[in-house]
Each structure stands twice: as C-alpha cells, then as structure tokens.
Design an enzyme around this catalytic site. Structure first.
Site, mmCIF file in Angstrom:
data_model
loop_
_atom_site.group_PDB
_atom_site.id
_atom_site.type_symbol
_atom_site.label_atom_id
_atom_site.label_comp_id
_atom_site.label_asym_id
_atom_site.label_seq_id
_atom_site.Cartn_x
_atom_site.Cartn_y
_atom_site.Cartn_z
ATOM 1 N N LYS A 194 0.830 -1.195 0.000
ATOM 2 C CA LYS A 194 0.000 0.000 0.000
ATOM 3 C C LYS A 194 0.866 1.246 0.000
ATOM 4 O O LYS A 194 1.907 1.289 0.672
ATOM 5 C CB LYS A 194 -0.901 0.001 1.245
ATOM 6 C CG LYS A 194 -1.970 -1.068 1.187
ATOM 7 C CD LYS A 194 -3.003 -0.752 0.130
ATOM 8 C CE LYS A 194 -3.937 -1.906 -0.124
ATOM 9 N NZ LYS A 194 -4.876 -1.662 -1.231
ATOM 10 N N ASP A 222 -0.019 0.201 -4.605
ATOM 11 C CA ASP A 222 -1.446 0.516 -4.724
ATOM 12 C C ASP A 222 -1.754 1.759 -3.898
ATOM 13 O O ASP A 222 -1.661 1.730 -2.671
ATOM 14 C CB ASP A 222 -2.256 -0.685 -4.193
ATOM 15 C CG ASP A 222 -3.751 -0.483 -4.344
ATOM 16 O OD1 ASP A 222 -4.171 0.570 -4.856
ATOM 17 O OD2 ASP A 222 -4.498 -1.395 -3.937
ATOM 18 N N GLU A 248 -1.032 0.847 -9.044
ATOM 19 C CA GLU A 248 -2.494 0.621 -9.027
ATOM 20 C C GLU A 248 -3.256 1.815 -8.463
ATOM 21 O O GLU A 248 -2.843 2.404 -7.470
ATOM 22 C CB GLU A 248 -2.770 -0.633 -8.188
ATOM 23 C CG GLU A 248 -4.242 -0.954 -8.005
ATOM 24 C CD GLU A 248 -4.433 -2.329 -7.347
ATOM 25 O OE1 GLU A 248 -3.644 -3.250 -7.663
ATOM 26 O OE2 GLU A 248 -5.348 -2.468 -6.528
ATOM 27 N N GLU A 274 -10.909 -1.582 -9.973
ATOM 28 C CA GLU A 274 -11.681 -2.254 -8.917
ATOM 29 C C GLU A 274 -12.914 -1.447 -8.516
ATOM 30 O O GLU A 274 -13.824 -1.991 -7.896
ATOM 31 C CB GLU A 274 -10.802 -2.546 -7.692
ATOM 32 C CG GLU A 274 -10.432 -1.330 -6.889
ATOM 33 C CD GLU A 274 -9.525 -1.662 -5.704
ATOM 34 O OE1 GLU A 274 -8.352 -1.956 -5.941
ATOM 35 O OE2 GLU A 274 -9.988 -1.615 -4.563
ATOM 36 N N ASP A 297 -13.355 -6.488 -10.134
ATOM 37 C CA ASP A 297 -13.636 -7.422 -9.044
ATOM 38 C C ASP A 297 -14.851 -8.238 -9.470
ATOM 39 O O ASP A 297 -15.930 -7.674 -9.696
ATOM 40 C CB ASP A 297 -13.907 -6.669 -7.736
ATOM 41 C CG ASP A 297 -13.961 -7.625 -6.555
ATOM 42 O OD1 ASP A 297 -14.716 -8.624 -6.628
ATOM 43 O OD2 ASP A 297 -13.238 -7.395 -5.565
ATOM 44 N N HIS A 324 -9.192 -7.972 -9.296
ATOM 45 C CA HIS A 324 -9.150 -7.591 -7.884
ATOM 46 C C HIS A 324 -9.885 -8.667 -7.091
ATOM 47 O O HIS A 324 -10.905 -9.191 -7.540
ATOM 48 C CB HIS A 324 -9.858 -6.245 -7.718
ATOM 49 C CG HIS A 324 -9.993 -5.771 -6.311
ATOM 50 N ND1 HIS A 324 -11.137 -5.952 -5.564
ATOM 51 C CD2 HIS A 324 -9.126 -5.123 -5.500
ATOM 52 C CE1 HIS A 324 -10.965 -5.427 -4.358
ATOM 53 N NE2 HIS A 324 -9.758 -4.910 -4.291
ATOM 54 N N GLU A 357 -5.020 -11.624 -7.727
ATOM 55 C CA GLU A 357 -4.707 -11.061 -6.411
ATOM 56 C C GLU A 357 -5.057 -12.066 -5.313
ATOM 57 O O GLU A 357 -6.107 -12.714 -5.345
ATOM 58 C CB GLU A 357 -5.517 -9.776 -6.202
ATOM 59 C CG GLU A 357 -5.323 -9.167 -4.825
ATOM 60 C CD GLU A 357 -5.870 -7.758 -4.703
ATOM 61 O OE1 GLU A 357 -6.792 -7.404 -5.466
ATOM 62 O OE2 GLU A 357 -5.355 -7.011 -3.854
HETATM 63 CA CA CA Z 1 -6.534 -2.046 -4.770
#
Ligand code: CA
Length: 405
Positions: A194, A222, A248, A274, A297, A324, A357
């Site tokens: 992250k 991300d 991302e 996502e 997703d 995702h 993922e």
């Molecule tokens: Ca993400």
C-alpha cells in the site's frame, strides 16, 4: 449417466451428451430460494490504507438453492448489509428460474436494475447471485466452473500477495519489510504494498521493500486513488528505478483524463478498475486508454458472466486482466476459475503469465469460512477441479460469524 460412458469417444462429445442429458434431467428444475448471510469478525490488529481503516472484516454471502436441494454460493464485494438488501430486491427475479440458464437470469437482473445501478452495490448484489448460479450450474452439470467458462489454459494460477497495510506502530517501515519478507519466504513471487500516505513517505517505503526483497521478487504499489495527478506523476518518475510491475489506482477512479495522462508520462505500467462496474464501465476505462492492466472485481463488476465479457473486451484493447479479489474463498475461487481461462496479451510462445490477487491481510472469514483452503506452492495456486467453484462453506463457522446478524 449410463449412456455417457457407453458411447462417448472424445471429451467434446462426452460433454455435449452430458449437457443434453442434464438439460433434459434438470430442464424443469427451478430455483427454490435464496439465503443471504452477513458474516462479521473483529480483527486482532486493526489496519488502514490511504482512505480509511478496518477494525473488522465483513462480507455478504448468498446461497442459491434449487428444488432438489443442490445449491451454489456467491459473494458480493462492498458494504455487506447494503448488498444483502440488493440481493433481496433481485431475489424474486431469480426464484422459479432454471438454474442452468445463468446468462439469461443475469440479463433479467441487469434489465430490472439498470435504471438504478449502472454502478455500485446493486451490481455487487447481482454479481453475488451470478457467482452462486455458476457454482450451482457447475454442480448440476458435474463440471468445474473453469470448464463452463470455456476451458482452462492453465491448471495453476500465479498469485500475488496483497498486504503491507498500515498499522499504528513506532516502526512502520520495519513492519512492512518484515511482512514482505514473510510472504517471499512462503513462496510468493510477487507482492503488492500500500502507498498513498504522501509521495515522500511512499517512496521511502517502496525503496525499503525493494532493498529488502532484492530483484527476484516482483513488487507492485497501490495508492487506492489517494494521489492528485501531479503527485502520481511525481511518484512514477521518482520510483522509476525500483522495478515496480504496476502502479495501481493512482488517481480518482472518476478521473479518466488523469489516468490517461499519467499513463502517457509513467514508465511504470498503470493498473485500475476495482471501482469500475459492468462492461460499459470498462469500455470507458479501456477506450480512454487509462490502464495497462484492468482489475475488475468479479464480486462487484457483474459476476463471472460479465467479467468474462470484460476480459474479452480488454483483450481487444490489448490489455491484460488481473482481477481484484478481497473476499473469502468463494471470491478467490471465482477468480481462479476465470483467470485459468484467460489468454494474456500479447500472444507469443512465452506468454506473460496470467495472475490473480491473493489478499493476505488479516481476515478470519477468508481463513475459516470456506473449505478446502488454498495452498500456495511456488507462488501458484491450483484451480479447483470439483464441480462448480469447488469450495463449500463450513456451517459451524457460518453460524459463528453470522451470530450477531
Ligand atoms: Ca486495490
């Protein structure tokens, strides 16, 4: 069933006969009901990302049950109680339908909800039901979902570990490095961390991870759309030497122009999607040339039915799909089946490897609710071979996690 083994000469004929017999056998079967479950569990260590924090994990599951008692499981991604309300809205459209007619049911749900749900959680509710229908259809036909989706291109799917969230600690860099090393030691060959706390802080974290991991492990970042365009350009420029596989959600999912400009100015491939819904949403993302990698997703973008179409659209734009996935084993199994069928672009003898993922952040629901658990071997997970999605829900844990609802 008896006729199948007697006459079938090839898997194709076998499958056609099987389909015909089962269509006949199950032709009058109807969907009897839908059950929704909101599962919740508090976390031992609350964590946060660039937008907000989590002190518990929660998800909405749906069980679609046929007249003969067979059933399929689905899961929605997003606020669980809102998704449950959406499933209750859609359920009357599904009850009484033949569970083999998955795409026809999808269209019925879509047309009934389009006026209110070109995006958002009502599409996630539709997605959950659609996934359950694929699971149920697979069980009725005795085939894994990957076969029904068109057939496997691979038996194992490369997964990347999502983790390295932020926690309250004196030594955040130390925590991130330790966690990344742990995933690498478990065999993961690709990790996603992250960012989105601020460009300078994020660069420091990314540099620390790259240094700790060496160059043999893929690293992705991300931002969860925390950056302005100027910040995203600055990060991409300064991180260009860190061998980052993709960047991302750099900017707001509403900022298609920002994505497009960043992609032209970034040496790091751009990923996103996502927060995007349905084929029409991905057409906008793809036709604006926003991303190198599209990340629908399955539990939100329209289920397996629509995500397969999104994958086809993405391939027409020479864009790879890396879904995702942030749910339980149901969401993850859906991802495995879909990714097992994808042809990465560009086509060539030594193709780029398709990837999925695999969330590794604390989630007791994911770790306990479904069986069997997925094993990571050499950074890859085997696609389930049992009929349907190949996962089931543990009734005891379901009771435990739903007791407050
Ligand atoms: Ca993400």
């Amino acid at each position: 069933m008896f006729y199948i083994n007697a006459g079938a000469k090839s898997p194709g004929i076998h499958y056609t006969i099987l389909n015909c017999i089962l269509e006949k056998e199950h032709g009058k079967m109807k969907i009897k009901g839908l059950e929704t479950y909101v599962a919740t569990q508090r976390l031992e260590t609350p964590f946060y990302f660039s937008q907000f924090g989590f002190s518990a994990r929660q998800t909405c599951l749906v069980k679609v049950i046929a007249e003969d008692g067979s059933y399929g499981w689905g899961e929605g991604y997003g606020p669980a109680s809102v998704i449950r309300a959406g499933i209750e809205f859609l359920a009357p459209l599904v009850i009484g339908e033949d569970p083999l007619h998955v795409e026809a049911i999808w269209s019925k749900m879509h047309l009934r909800s389009l006026d209110y749900a070109r995006r958002g959680v009502l599409v996630a509710a539709l997605s959950a039901i659609d996934i359950a229908l694929w699971d149920l259809r697979g069980k009725l036909l005795g085939q894994p979902v990957s076969i029904l989706l068109g057939g496997q291109r691979r038996e194992k799917v490369k997964v990347y570990a999502t983790g390295m969230y932020f926690v309250e600690t004196e030594d955040l860099v130390g925590k991130l490095v330790e966690e990344a090393r742990e995933y690498a030691s478990q065999g993961f060959q690709a990790l996603k961390m992250k960012i989105g706390l601020g460009v300078e802080t994020d660069l420091r974290h990314a540099q620390a991870l790259r240094q700790a991991l060496g160059d043999d492990v893929e690293l992705m970042v991300d931002a969860n759309h925390a950056y302005s365009l100027a910040e995203a350009i600055s990060f991409a420029r300064q991180a260009a030497g860190l061998n980052i596989s993709f960047f991302e959600e750099p900017v707001s999912p509403e900022d298609y122009e920002g994505y497009r400009e960043l992609r032209q100015r970034s040496a790091i491939p751009i990923a996103g999607g996502e927060c995007e819904y349905l084929l029409a949403g991905f057409r906008q993302l793809l036709s604006n040339r926003c991303v190198d990698i599209a990340q629908p997703d399955i539990c939100a973008a329209g289920g397996l039915t629509e995500t397969k179409r999104i994958a086809t659209l993405a391939s027409a734009f020479q864009t790879n799909l890396i879904p995702h996935s942030w749910g339980t084993g149901i969401a993850f199994a859906a991802g495995l089946h879909l990714v097992s069928t994808l042809d990465p672009v560009p086509g060539r003898l030594r193709m780029p490897e398709a990837m999925l993922e695999m969330d590794r952040s604390e989630n007791p629901l994911r770790d306990k609710l479904t069986t069997p658990q997925f094993e990571v071997v050499d950074g890859r997970v085997a696609v389930p071979t049992a009929p349907g999605l190949g996962v089931d829900v543990d009734p005891d844990y379901l009771d435990e996690f739903c007791k407050d609802e």
